[in-house]
Design a protein around this motif. Structure first.
Motif, short mmCIF file in Angstrom:
data_model
loop_
_atom_site.label_atom_id
_atom_site.label_comp_id
_atom_site.label_asym_id
_atom_site.label_seq_id
_atom_site.Cartn_x
_atom_site.Cartn_y
_atom_site.Cartn_z
N SER A 133 40.90 38.83 39.35
CA SER A 133 40.27 39.21 38.08
C SER A 133 39.07 38.32 37.78
O SER A 133 38.04 38.80 37.28
CB SER A 133 41.28 39.15 36.94
OG SER A 133 41.60 37.82 36.59
N LEU A 134 39.16 37.04 38.10
CA LEU A 134 38.04 36.12 37.90
C LEU A 134 36.90 36.44 38.86
O LEU A 134 35.72 36.33 38.51
CB LEU A 134 38.50 34.68 38.07
CG LEU A 134 39.54 34.18 37.05
CD1 LEU A 134 40.01 32.78 37.40
CD2 LEU A 134 38.99 34.22 35.63
N ALA A 167 35.13 39.42 37.46
CA ALA A 167 34.38 39.04 36.26
C ALA A 167 33.06 38.39 36.65
O ALA A 167 32.03 38.58 35.98
CB ALA A 167 35.20 38.09 35.40
N ARG A 178 42.29 34.21 30.27
CA ARG A 178 41.48 34.18 31.49
C ARG A 178 40.79 32.82 31.66
O ARG A 178 40.62 32.33 32.77
CB ARG A 178 40.46 35.32 31.45
CG ARG A 178 41.11 36.68 31.70
CD ARG A 178 40.27 37.82 31.14
NE ARG A 178 38.97 37.88 31.75
CZ ARG A 178 38.69 38.49 32.90
NH1 ARG A 178 39.68 39.07 33.58
NH2 ARG A 178 37.49 38.52 33.39
N TRP A 235 43.40 30.58 33.14
CA TRP A 235 43.52 30.87 34.57
C TRP A 235 42.41 30.19 35.36
O TRP A 235 42.65 29.58 36.40
CB TRP A 235 43.48 32.38 34.82
CG TRP A 235 44.78 33.06 34.56
CD1 TRP A 235 46.02 32.51 34.57
CD2 TRP A 235 44.95 34.45 34.24
NE1 TRP A 235 46.97 33.48 34.30
CE2 TRP A 235 46.35 34.67 34.09
CE3 TRP A 235 44.08 35.52 34.08
CZ2 TRP A 235 46.87 35.92 33.78
CZ3 TRP A 235 44.60 36.78 33.77
CH2 TRP A 235 45.99 36.97 33.62
N ASP A 236 41.21 30.29 34.88
CA ASP A 236 40.07 29.69 35.56
C ASP A 236 40.28 28.18 35.71
O ASP A 236 40.06 27.61 36.79
CB ASP A 236 38.78 29.97 34.77
CG ASP A 236 37.55 29.41 35.47
OD1 ASP A 236 37.11 30.02 36.46
OD2 ASP A 236 37.05 28.37 35.03
N ARG A 254 41.08 26.34 39.37
CA ARG A 254 40.10 25.34 39.82
C ARG A 254 40.78 24.01 40.11
O ARG A 254 40.45 23.31 41.08
CB ARG A 254 38.99 25.16 38.78
CG ARG A 254 38.01 26.30 38.73
CD ARG A 254 36.82 26.03 37.84
NE ARG A 254 35.97 27.20 37.77
CZ ARG A 254 35.10 27.56 38.71
NH1 ARG A 254 34.95 26.79 39.78
NH2 ARG A 254 34.37 28.65 38.58
#
Length: 309
Positions: free
Chosen positions: A223-224, A227, A282, A285-286, A290
Motif C-alpha cells: 500500500s505504501l 501511495a 498508514r 506502517w511507514d 522503515r
C-alpha cells in the motif's frame, strides 16, 4: 572387527580432545554493503523475517541458509496454496470484475469453475509428473471446485469492483533496501480507489499487520509502494479461502467487502496512542517498516523471536 572399532574410537577421542569451543559474538552482524544490497532477495518476506526474528532474517537472506522442507505423503499446505492461487488468478483473468460475475447464471458459473480448476491443476501437473502425484491432484481438483463456488458467493456480496491487477510486480525502496513485491490482486472500486487483496488458505488476522514488529507486512508495504506512485489505496484485506474459513479480513477507510473494518481507532490496539484514522495508520506502517529495514541493513541479528501469542 574389534581392532578396527578400537582404532576408530581412539582416533575419535584424540580429535575430540583437541577441540575447543569457539565463541563468536554475532550481534551485530556486519552492515549490508552497497554491493551486497544489490544481491538481496526476499521481497516483503525479508522484512517479515526481520520482524519474526532478526537472526532468522540474517541466516535466510544473508547467509542463504534455510531449513529443509518437511516430508509428507500428501500434498503439502504450500502445494495446495500454489494451486489455489493459480486457480484464483485464472478465475479473475476470465471474469475481470463484479459485473461479469453477477451476470453469470448458476450453470455458467459451475462450468467456469470446473474449467478453471482443471487448468490450474494441469498447470501444476506439468512441473510434477510423478505418478504418485496424479491421484492426489485428481482429489485436489475435486476439492477445489466446491470451494471456489462458495468463494464466489462471498464475492457476489461486495460493492462493485473491477480487477485492476493480478500478481503485478512492483518495487519499493525503503532507505537502503529495494524490495520486489508481487501482490495476488488489486481491485479498483467504484470511486477509483484501490483494494489490495492477499489470498490465504490458512488463518490470518488483521493484527498481523500491526505494531513495531508486524508478522505479515506485505499488504502495508504494498500500500505504501502504491501511495508513492500517487495511487489511492482505501483498503487492504486477506481473502481467506479454505474449507474452515471463507471471508475477507481487512481494514481501511472504505468497506470494500464484508469483513473490512473501517473503525480504525477501535480496531487497532498495537500502538499507544492508537491511530484514529486511515492516514495516521498508514503513517505508523511507514515508520515501523522503515525501522525494520534499517535494523536489517545495519546488521541487527540478535536471536529474538517474536511472541505471537
Amino acid at each position: 572387527d574389534t581392532g578396527a572399532r578400537q582404532a576408530w574410537s581412539e582416533w575419535w577421542q584424540q580429535h575430540r580432545d583437541r577441540l575447543s569451543l569457539l565463541i563468536h559474538d554475532s550481534d551485530p552482524a556486519p552492515a549490508v554493503s552497497a554491493e551486497e544490497g544489490t544481491r538481496l532477495r526476499g521481497g516483503s518476506g525479508l522484512l517479515a523475517d526481520q520482524s519474526q526474528c532478526p537472526f532468522r532474517a540474517f541466516t535466510y537472506h544473508r547467509l542463504h541458509i534455510k531449513p529443509l522442507p518437511e516430508l509428507g505423503i500428501s500434498l503439502s499446505a504450500s502445494e495446495r496454496g500454489t494451486i489455489l492461487h493459480e486457480a484464483l488468478h485464472r478465475l479473475w483473468g476470465a471474469l475481470e470484475g463484479s459485473e461479469a460475475l453477477l451476470a453469470l447464471s448458476a450453470q455458467d458459473q459451475e462450468a467456469l469453475v470446473v474449467r478453471i480448476c482443471e487448468e490450474a491443476v494441469a498447470s501444476f501437473r506439468q512441473g510434477n509428473p510423478q505418478p504418485r502425484m496424479q491421484s492426489l491432484l485428481d482429489l485436489e481438483q475435486e476439492r477445489l471446485q466446491p470451494l471456489l463456488n462458495q468463494w464466489l458467493s462471498i464475492e457476489r456480496e461486495r460493492p462493485p469492483f473491477s480487477v485492476a491487477q493480478r500478481e503485478e510486480a512492483i518495487s519499493v525502496e525503503i532507505d537502503e533496501l529495494v524490495l520486489n513485491l508481487r501482490l495476488d490482486r488489486v481491485d479498483k472500486l467504484a470511486d477509483g480507489s484501490l483494494h489490495l487483496i492477499d489470498y490465504k488458505s490458512g488463518n490470518s488476522e488483521v493484527r498481523q499487520w500491526m505494531g513495531e514488529r508486524p508478522e505479515q507486512p506485505q499488504l502495508p508495504l504494498y500500500s505504501l509502494a502504491l501511495a508513492a506512485k500517487q495511487d489511492k489505496v482505501s483498503a487492504i484485506s486477506f481473502a481467506l479461502v479454505s474449507k474452515k474459513q471463507l471471508c475477507f479480513r481487512g481494514i481501511g477507510e472504505q468497506a470494500a467487502a464484508t469483513g473490512v473494518k473501517t473503525d480504525i481507532g477501535k480496531t487497532v490496539k498495537a500502538w499507544e496512542p492508537a491511530p484514529q484514522d486511515w492516514a495516521s495508520l498508514r503513517g505508523m506502517w511507514d515508520e515501523s517498516l522503515r525501522q525494520l529495514a534499517q535494523q536489517f541493513v545495519r546488521g541487527d541479528a540478535q536471536v529474538e523471536p517474536l511472541d505471537t501469542r
